[in-house]
Design an enzyme around this catalytic site. Sequence first.
Site: not given
Lengths: 787, 288
Positions: A228, A375-376, A745
């Site tokens: 990522q 996802r935060c 998110e």
Amino acid sequence: MQTQTHHKPCTSPEIGGVGHSLRRVEDARFLQGAGNYVDDVNLPGMLHMAILRSPVAHAKLVSIDSSAAMELDGVLAVVTGELMAQHNLAWMPTLSGDTQAVLATDKVRYQGQEVACVIATDRYIAEDALRLIDVDYEELEPITNPQRSLEADAPLIRTDKEDVTDNVSFTWEAGDKDATDAAFAKAAKVVSIETHYPRSHPSPLETCGIVADVHPATGKATIYMTSQAPHAHRTLFALVAGLPEQNIRIISPDIGGGFGNKVPIYPGYVVATAASLLIGLPVKWVESRTENLISTGFGRDYYMTGSLALDDNGRILGLRTDLLADQGAFYSDAQPTKFRAGLFHIVTGSYDFDAAHVTAKGAFTNKAPGGVAYRCSFRVTEASYLIERLIQNAANEIGMDPAEFRRMNFIQPEQFPYTSPTGFVYDSGDYETAMQMAMDMVGYDELRAEQAAAREEGRLMGIGMASFTEVVGAGPAHTYDIAGLKMFDSAELRVHPTGKAILKLGVKTQGQGHETTFAQIVAEELGIPATDIAVMHGDTDNTPYGLGTYASRSTPVGGGATAMVARKLRDKARKIAAHLLEASPEDLDWEPGKFSVKGSPDSSVSIQDIAFAAYTNHPEDEEAGLEGVHYYNPPNMTYPFGTYIVVVDLDPDTGVWTVRRMVAVDDCGVRINPMIVDGQIHGGLTEGFAKANMQWITFDEDGNCIGSNFMDYLVPTAWETPRFELGETVTPSPHHPIGAKGVGESATVGSPAAFVNAVIDALAHLGVTNIDMPVLPDRVWKAIHNA
Amino acid sequence: MYPPAFEYQAPDTLEGALAALAELGDEGRVLAGGQSLIPMMKFHLAAPAHLVDINRISELSYIRRSNGSLCIGALARHNDVVRSDDAKASDVVSSAAPWISDPLVRNRGTVCGSVAHCDPEGDWNSVMLAARAEVMVQGSSGSRRVGIDDFIVSYFTNSLETGEMVTGVCVPIPSGATGGSYMKLERKIGDYATVGVATQLELADDGSIAQAGIGLTAVNYQNTRASAAEDMLAGEMPSDELFAEAAAAAASASDPQTDVRGDADWKRNVVAVFTRRGLAQALASAGS
């Protein structure tokens, strides 16, 4: 500040700038099975690696005998910690300043920890060879929860560290203790909750993997990797392995989901690269599903307590929270350096009060390390869950409708920019409008009436709400860095002579649709049709430096960079247009796609003509070309928000609850591609539902991971997933170049509390105040029977 | 997720398969749908040296009514049952079929494979217990029919002899008014049962219960017949009170474990709830 219910596009559909729901250009290759993932990379002479992992959670490593494995036909090498230590690579730094074993040398500290690697001519041979390696473990007491970890007689996990005498990984605090104590001292009522946000796993459908190709003649390391953050990883490879950075090229090809799981560097990457360097051939390693679930970065696992101090009228005076992080064996949270519990101190949420105090402690356990921002935006999910659960319980305790309680305590639109008691400066918001829209959509008052009647009949239904505020888009370089690298991001834009363009990004999509969305930003700023713009990312030799995609930072930071570089080019285009139109630059008007002379709109030149002139007929005092690069350092984070409402029906006989309605009103500022935003919200709501309803990783008392495959770690399908009804308000970010906030998110952050609040709401009249996630039917049934 | 090495053969005829199994003895395993066996091999929970793939033996692919029974061949897939008109002759069979795992597994997995696997969390053996099915077994020296109670021996253990295989399963279709149901609590589609209850009621002409069948899933070391509950029902006129008593007896016949799927007391409660609801549903469909 203005709140709109939708954003009208400024560009034509042909240009397809901000606000157009363009179809995703990347989907053509994905839908045809023509994507190119790491496992699709096959190089001549490529070898395969398999990893021997510890079967036990905590043990002294006595000996490794790999002689039988070495005798198997096709096996080239068995790599152990001892061999890695000879190259000073048995340990590596984590993103939280700790060190993590690459291959175990002294002890194994969790089930699934890397012990040895086999390099062979094919994966099956490598797997067979693993079973021929004889490892002698001397088992130690496994520590399977942080409470035990902190007891005085608990065995020390990190015996690798000098001067370490306990299992504490960090302590941290934020806010003002004295002010908070004072607020609680004058409180008319204090409402408290104690809850565990269980360990979960990002579980991207594509597991992690690498093809490391270190060329024996040139020394160039070409590394295809599920990353990522390819640029940051290149630098870390250079620093850890001592390879010259110009000789490292990280290519992150198509990525099948990341969700934070592909931010850290894993031992497998390091060993595969070292093996390629030593053997002189490419080495591939792709995790199995079980390897991914038991050893790579998990999310959450926070034990949290929180208390709200209320005055006589139900106004919030202060918030006190304490949390205990189950860290796993190494402290490897992926988070900004200064913040030991991520951005958990956003825990004051959408509410206006003066005093808050957050204390946090982490404890090592014999479990896989991680604590990635699943996802935060760095522990915002845990924070949002805690405050929204507290709000629900506080409203219940004082007998006020939870919506009214929120309305009374919301930060008001005129208070922005709003400085929170823990020091965040919220950029913009209009919480009540979003909440009212959600209430109108769901038919809130009718549902409350139905609920009252249902209780008379002994039928159980509940209405749950969450009005979350996130902090995303790290971030201003003065405050936010990862491993010392400041959290700016970049974009490079080249407009070719025919008016087509290529945009190169420092961020890297894992499915978010960057190839579509970022082209739309350029289309908005330059009037070049989005379909004429190719977006390139994930190749460190061919894109500008950036910190990567996670924590909803791509649009806030990379999107800002894209708008700014397009504006740089527009400024230059204005000069070229002036040259072509024989006017002065100030006398030109801009509309998407062309400059015209003020007062004579027929005298105009298109961006395509300007691009051609940039290479064929440029002004003498200007450089040729229409290219630029911009490194964007955002002045602040962005603060998306919204209100989610869930309606559940509950079977008291079995404890099973089903979602009847789920309304989600999101405000992420200006929406670049509304369809992609909707898709992000649908995905996030699904993950939030999973957390609330079914999903967790747990361990037995011996430290065996329960949740090591998709039979045990549950990912909902379309069948279980409720139908979602979406609404939107638009409160632009005042500091972002196009007014956008992150959205990837919001739904994962905001929705778990809405689901749980709905179940609690169904049972509140029985005296039930909390059920920890996942809210499994047996927990519900027991809560009813124990109430 | 990489299985150990194994040999593989795919005979075209039943005789060929039986000959192969006779020759291989304990080393050989039948591969039908592979929806349990292949994952077990990938997890190294099973390591058969030889697989005998029966998918080419088309004569085993049938669902048919004959001699008062519904018979399902060894290659009939779960989804064949879902789509079969013949299968509608048995409520308990046809109501269970859509509950098997997920659509992918139902397309490939077989009813008989599930019966032979004897996984206590599998659904079909509870259905077969409630319906009093017979398993058709064949070896190279001959064939036999085994009642389901005798076929299920224990946890993942059936009563097949070495060299034998299951060729089909037959469910008797009672001549009188009969209804049945399968109720399953699962965490998500594709999951095994947390609790499953199969029920069948055969009514006499006077409306009393001639025979009851109740099979329990995932609450013992094997799929379990709730015999005491069945006996309690037989010969009685159906009523809510009677069903509640039978439900309590079925719950007593269960001995669930506390695990990630839930607490044992709760599971026992769900057995009672599902038995009560299942009997009511069976009665309603018998009367319709």
